[in-house]
Design a protein around this motif. Structure first.
Motif, short mmCIF file in Angstrom:
data_model
loop_
_atom_site.label_atom_id
_atom_site.label_comp_id
_atom_site.label_asym_id
_atom_site.label_seq_id
_atom_site.Cartn_x
_atom_site.Cartn_y
_atom_site.Cartn_z
N SER A 176 0.85 -1.19 0.00
CA SER A 176 0.00 0.00 0.00
C SER A 176 0.89 1.23 0.00
CB SER A 176 -0.93 0.01 1.22
OG SER A 176 -0.19 0.03 2.42
N GLY A 177 0.29 2.38 -0.31
CA GLY A 177 1.01 3.64 -0.21
C GLY A 177 1.42 4.27 -1.52
N GLY A 178 1.16 3.59 -2.62
CA GLY A 178 1.52 4.18 -3.91
C GLY A 178 0.59 5.33 -4.26
N GLY A 179 0.94 6.02 -5.35
CA GLY A 179 0.10 7.12 -5.80
C GLY A 179 0.85 8.04 -6.74
N LEU A 180 0.26 9.21 -6.95
CA LEU A 180 0.83 10.23 -7.83
C LEU A 180 1.53 11.27 -6.98
CD1 LEU A 180 1.08 11.66 -10.60
CD2 LEU A 180 -1.15 12.70 -10.12
N VAL A 181 2.75 11.60 -7.35
CA VAL A 181 3.52 12.59 -6.61
C VAL A 181 4.30 13.45 -7.59
CG1 VAL A 181 5.49 11.03 -6.30
CG2 VAL A 181 5.13 12.89 -4.67
N GLN A 182 4.53 14.69 -7.24
CA GLN A 182 5.29 15.59 -8.09
C GLN A 182 6.78 15.32 -7.97
OE1 GLN A 182 4.15 19.61 -7.10
NE2 GLN A 182 2.32 19.51 -8.38
N PRO A 183 7.54 15.65 -9.00
CA PRO A 183 9.00 15.50 -8.91
C PRO A 183 9.55 16.22 -7.69
CG PRO A 183 8.36 15.95 -11.16
CD PRO A 183 7.11 16.11 -10.33
N ALA A 242 2.50 -5.33 4.18
CA ALA A 242 2.07 -6.12 5.33
C ALA A 242 2.14 -7.60 5.00
CB ALA A 242 0.66 -5.74 5.74
N ALA A 243 2.75 -8.38 5.87
CA ALA A 243 2.93 -9.80 5.66
C ALA A 243 2.10 -10.60 6.65
CB ALA A 243 4.40 -10.18 5.81
N SER A 244 1.62 -11.72 6.19
CA SER A 244 0.85 -12.59 7.07
C SER A 244 1.08 -14.04 6.68
CB SER A 244 -0.65 -12.28 6.99
OG SER A 244 -1.13 -12.49 5.68
N GLY A 245 0.82 -14.93 7.60
CA GLY A 245 0.82 -16.34 7.28
C GLY A 245 2.09 -17.09 7.59
N ARG A 279 18.41 8.31 -1.42
CA ARG A 279 17.06 8.85 -1.60
C ARG A 279 16.00 7.95 -0.94
NH1 ARG A 279 14.83 9.26 -6.52
NH2 ARG A 279 15.96 7.46 -7.37
N PHE A 280 16.20 6.65 -1.00
CA PHE A 280 15.22 5.69 -0.48
C PHE A 280 15.77 5.05 0.79
CE2 PHE A 280 13.00 4.40 -4.73
CZ PHE A 280 12.79 5.74 -5.02
N THR A 281 14.87 4.71 1.69
CA THR A 281 15.23 4.02 2.92
C THR A 281 14.27 2.87 3.15
OG1 THR A 281 16.07 6.06 3.92
CG2 THR A 281 15.60 4.22 5.40
N ILE A 282 14.83 1.67 3.28
CA ILE A 282 14.02 0.50 3.60
C ILE A 282 14.13 0.22 5.09
CG2 ILE A 282 15.88 -1.16 3.10
CD1 ILE A 282 13.72 -3.04 1.95
N SER A 283 13.02 -0.18 5.68
CA SER A 283 13.00 -0.51 7.10
C SER A 283 11.95 -1.58 7.33
CB SER A 283 12.72 0.74 7.95
OG SER A 283 11.45 1.28 7.64
N ARG A 284 11.97 -2.16 8.51
CA ARG A 284 10.99 -3.19 8.82
C ARG A 284 10.65 -3.14 10.30
NH1 ARG A 284 13.48 -8.70 7.06
NH2 ARG A 284 11.66 -9.60 8.10
N ASP A 285 9.43 -3.57 10.60
CA ASP A 285 8.97 -3.70 11.97
C ASP A 285 8.55 -5.15 12.14
OD1 ASP A 285 7.57 -3.74 14.37
OD2 ASP A 285 6.72 -1.75 14.09
N ALA A 307 7.71 -6.76 14.72
CA ALA A 307 6.58 -6.95 15.62
C ALA A 307 5.25 -6.77 14.90
CB ALA A 307 6.68 -5.98 16.78
N LYS A 308 5.27 -5.97 13.83
CA LYS A 308 4.04 -5.70 13.07
C LYS A 308 4.04 -6.37 11.71
CE LYS A 308 3.14 -1.26 15.33
NZ LYS A 308 2.90 0.19 15.14
N ASN A 309 5.04 -7.22 11.45
CA ASN A 309 5.11 -7.96 10.17
C ASN A 309 4.99 -7.02 8.98
OD1 ASN A 309 5.24 -10.22 11.76
ND2 ASN A 309 3.46 -11.22 10.89
N THR A 310 5.72 -5.92 9.03
CA THR A 310 5.59 -4.91 7.99
C THR A 310 6.97 -4.42 7.56
OG1 THR A 310 3.48 -4.20 8.94
CG2 THR A 310 4.52 -2.72 7.36
N VAL A 311 7.11 -4.19 6.27
CA VAL A 311 8.32 -3.58 5.72
C VAL A 311 7.91 -2.29 5.01
CG1 VAL A 311 8.21 -4.93 3.58
CG2 VAL A 311 10.39 -3.95 4.33
N PHE A 312 8.79 -1.29 5.09
CA PHE A 312 8.49 0.03 4.54
C PHE A 312 9.55 0.43 3.52
CE2 PHE A 312 5.33 0.73 7.76
CZ PHE A 312 5.82 0.10 8.89
#
Length: 116
Positions: free
Chosen positions: A7-14, A23-26, A66-72, A74-79
């Motif tokens: 989730s989180g995609g969309g249209l953004v200006q330069p 979100a991961a499950s299972g 420019r980009f930063t990857i991270s993960r939680d 405890a919440k089974n989520t990567v950003f």
């Protein structure tokens, strides 16, 4: 098996920013190397960034600084925090989970469009 939902995609200006979530499950999330890939129209899917269960990141040269990857775990989520976006970042972004050198799951993808 692990299921992934981006989730989180969309249209953004330069020059703008977006933050993608996956979100991961299972399954046991922390054992997987999580990754973000992207595929632009007419191009092959390419690696953007990965992160180990312990939090060690790796980036493609095109997004370093420019980009930063991270993960939680405890919440089974990567950003993926994306800053200073430009038109070349326009693509469908996919989340992945890997174990033992194999990709075991892909998300459905989320569109990121950078345009004025």
């Amino acid at each position: 098996q692990v299921q992934l939902v981006e989730s989180g995609g969309g249209l953004v200006q330069p020059g703008g920013s977006l933050r993608l979530s996956c979100a991961a499950s299972g399954s046991i999330f922390r054992i997987y190397i999580m990754g973000w890939y992207r595929q632009a129209p007419g191009k092959q899917r390419e690696l953007v960034a990965t992160i180990t269960g312990g939090g060690r990141p790796n980036y493609a040269d095109s997004v370093k600084g420019r980009f930063t990857i991270s993960r939680d775990n405890a919440k089974n989520t990567v950003f993926l925090q994306m800053n200073s976006l430009n038109a070349e970042d326009t693509a469908v972004y996919y989340c992945s989970a890997s174990a033992d050198g194999f990709t075991v799951s892909w998300g459905q993808g989320t569109q990121v469009t950078v345009s004025s």
